[in-house]
Design a protein around this motif. Structure first.
Motif, PDB file in Angstrom:
ATOM      1  N   VAL A  33      -9.934  -4.474  -3.099  1.00 40.53           N
ATOM      2  CA  VAL A  33      -9.424  -3.545  -2.088  1.00 40.53           C
ATOM      3  C   VAL A  33      -8.143  -2.901  -2.613  1.00 40.53           C
ATOM      4  CG1 VAL A  33      -8.690  -3.244   0.312  1.00 40.53           C
ATOM      5  CG2 VAL A  33     -10.302  -5.074  -0.272  1.00 40.53           C
ATOM      6  N   ASN A  35      -4.975  -0.624  -1.122  1.00 43.31           N
ATOM      7  CA  ASN A  35      -4.344  -0.243   0.137  1.00 43.31           C
ATOM      8  C   ASN A  35      -3.132   0.642  -0.107  1.00 43.31           C
ATOM      9  OD1 ASN A  35      -5.813  -2.264   1.966  1.00 43.31           O
ATOM     10  ND2 ASN A  35      -4.849  -3.657   0.523  1.00 43.31           N
ATOM     11  N   TYR A  37       0.433   1.165   2.105  1.00 43.15           N
ATOM     12  CA  TYR A  37       1.288   0.768   3.205  1.00 43.15           C
ATOM     13  C   TYR A  37       2.514   1.673   3.196  1.00 43.15           C
ATOM     14  CZ  TYR A  37      -1.220  -3.660   3.919  1.00 43.15           C
ATOM     15  OH  TYR A  37      -2.177  -4.609   4.204  1.00 43.15           O
ATOM     16  N   PHE A  47       0.414  -0.910   7.638  1.00 44.02           N
ATOM     17  CA  PHE A  47      -0.791  -0.475   6.965  1.00 44.02           C
ATOM     18  C   PHE A  47      -1.038   1.004   7.228  1.00 44.02           C
ATOM     19  CE2 PHE A  47      -5.042  -0.416   5.462  1.00 44.02           C
ATOM     20  CZ  PHE A  47      -5.805   0.266   6.403  1.00 44.02           C
ATOM     21  N   ARG A  50      -6.974   2.001   3.490  1.00 46.73           N
ATOM     22  CA  ARG A  50      -7.555   1.151   2.446  1.00 46.73           C
ATOM     23  C   ARG A  50      -8.884   1.716   1.997  1.00 46.73           C
ATOM     24  NH1 ARG A  50      -8.290  -2.677   6.628  1.00 46.73           N
ATOM     25  NH2 ARG A  50      -6.485  -3.803   5.774  1.00 46.73           N
ATOM     26  N   THR A  57     -13.786   3.164   3.652  1.00 49.21           N
ATOM     27  CA  THR A  57     -12.370   3.441   3.909  1.00 49.21           C
ATOM     28  C   THR A  57     -12.006   3.116   5.354  1.00 49.21           C
ATOM     29  OG1 THR A  57     -12.868   5.749   4.450  1.00 49.21           O
ATOM     30  CG2 THR A  57     -12.282   5.261   2.170  1.00 49.21           C
ATOM     31  N   CYS A  95       1.746   1.121  -2.784  1.00 51.82           N
ATOM     32  CA  CYS A  95       0.373   0.834  -3.168  1.00 51.82           C
ATOM     33  C   CYS A  95       0.212  -0.690  -3.256  1.00 51.82           C
ATOM     34  CB  CYS A  95       0.097   1.472  -4.525  1.00 51.82           C
ATOM     35  SG  CYS A  95      -1.569   1.240  -5.154  1.00 51.82           S
ATOM     36  N   GLU A  98      -5.740  -5.876  -3.939  1.00 57.64           N
ATOM     37  CA  GLU A  98      -6.202  -7.233  -3.667  1.00 57.64           C
ATOM     38  C   GLU A  98      -7.304  -7.588  -4.682  1.00 57.64           C
ATOM     39  OE1 GLU A  98      -7.466  -7.701   0.392  1.00 57.64           O
ATOM     40  OE2 GLU A  98      -5.960  -6.273   1.093  1.00 57.64           O
TER      41      GLU A  98
END
Length: 117
Positions: A33, A35, A37, A47, A50, A57, A95, A98
């Motif tokens: 993943v 993301n 933020y 958040f 993602r 998305t 950025c 995960e």
């Protein structure tokens, strides 16, 4: 060591657009993943958007319809296209990646976005 490097922030007037980029130091295919933020002054990090490895998305309600997250696997890059920007979008944008197989959770250094009214 995984590194994420953001770029593309800056100062823009309300209603304008910016495109943020996040380049990973390893193959983006290894990330489950990606993301985005953001953290505004005096507020908690929140958040934004993602993109999952399959291409699905998700967006925060506050940016839905205005922001678009995408990825370029060949360039190991994730983008955040931001349109119709509002002063309340002003924040440092981070950025995040995960990597579930190794329990990895990685952050970039952030890029400042300032929207003037």
């Amino acid at each position: 060591q995984v590194q994420l490097v953001e770029s593309g922030g800056g100062l823009v007037q309300a209603g304008g657009s910016l495109r943020l980029s996040c380049v990973t130091s390893v193959s983006i295919f290894s990330m489950n993943v990606m993301n985005w933020y953001r953290q505004a002054p005096g507020k908690q990090r929140e958040f934004v958007a993602r993109i999952i490895s399959g291409g699905v998305t998700n967006y925060a309600d506050s940016v839905k319809g205005r922001f678009t997250i995408s990825r370029d696997n060949a360039k190991n890059t994730v983008y955040l296209q931001m349109s119709s920007l509002k002063p309340e979008d002003t924040a440092v944008y981070y950025c995040n990646a995960e990597r579930h197989a190794v329990g990895g959770n990685y952050w970039g250094q952030g890029t400042q976005v300032t929207v003037s009214s």
